[in-house]
Design a protein around this motif. Structure first.
Motif, PDB file in Angstrom:
ATOM      1  N   ILE A  28       0.643  -0.901  -0.063  1.00 10.32           N
ATOM      2  CA  ILE A  28       0.202  -0.047  -0.118  1.00 10.32           C
ATOM      3  C   ILE A  28       0.763   1.504   0.084  1.00 10.32           C
ATOM      4  O   ILE A  28       1.659   1.545   0.296  1.00 10.32           O
ATOM      5  CB  ILE A  28      -1.097   0.011   1.367  1.00 10.32           C
ATOM      6  CG1 ILE A  28      -1.891  -1.017   1.517  1.00 10.32           C
ATOM      7  CG2 ILE A  28      -1.580   1.498   1.306  1.00 10.32           C
ATOM      8  CD1 ILE A  28      -2.485  -1.780   0.324  1.00 10.32           C
ATOM      9  N   THR A  30       0.618   5.550  -0.232  1.00  8.89           N
ATOM     10  CA  THR A  30      -0.519   6.732   0.690  1.00  8.89           C
ATOM     11  C   THR A  30      -0.645   7.531  -0.337  1.00  8.89           C
ATOM     12  O   THR A  30       0.144   7.818  -1.423  1.00  8.89           O
ATOM     13  CB  THR A  30      -0.243   7.130   1.688  1.00  8.89           C
ATOM     14  OG1 THR A  30       1.709   7.676   2.089  1.00  8.89           O
ATOM     15  CG2 THR A  30       0.041   6.148   2.970  1.00  8.89           C
ATOM     16  N   THR A 103       2.934  -1.072   4.186  1.00  8.09           N
ATOM     17  CA  THR A 103       2.136   0.535   3.568  1.00  8.09           C
ATOM     18  C   THR A 103       3.475   1.536   3.890  1.00  8.09           C
ATOM     19  O   THR A 103       4.293   1.337   4.982  1.00  8.09           O
ATOM     20  CB  THR A 103       1.786   0.999   4.991  1.00  8.09           C
ATOM     21  OG1 THR A 103       0.260   0.111   5.166  1.00  8.09           O
ATOM     22  CG2 THR A 103       1.072   2.175   4.561  1.00  8.09           C
TER      23      THR A 103
END
Length: 110
Positions: A28, A30, A103
């Motif tokens: 992931i 952002t 992330t």
């Protein structure tokens, strides 16, 4: 049911393999990272990260890192879920019961 004993070395090896290849995990990034002009360079720095110390990796799992890039502090971190992504993994050292989520974010997005 008792929790399995944590095997930090095995977790670190699985995390390193996933982070260095972006395989065996979900990645992931952002919105803050997506908005930067040089995302490939950031991803490369995450892959090559090896600045683990007792201060930033106290459990020896290689599950978090930070670095400076283009005047920004970048964080990356792993979370461990069960294979259905419904709850925490019952054993992060067992790849057959764990979905790793990596992330990558700006520090101010944490």
């Amino acid at each position: 049911m008792p929790m399995p004993e944590v095997d930090a070395a095995k977790i670190a090896a699985l995390n390193d393999q996933a982070r260095q290849s972006f395989t065996s995990c979900r990645v992931i990034i952002t919105q803050g990272i997506q908005a930067m002009s040089d995302v490939p360079s950031i991803l490369d720095q995450v892959c090559r990260y090896d600045a683990f110390t007792s201060d930033n990796d106290p459990y020896g799992e290689h599950d978090f890192g930070s670095f400076r890039h283009a005047a920004e502090t970048i964080f990356w971190k792993f979370d461990y879920y069960d294979v259905d992504l419904q709850m925490h993994s019952p054993d992060p050292s067992d790849a057959t019961v764990t979905t790793r989520v990596l992330t990558i974010m700006l520090a101010n997005e944490y």
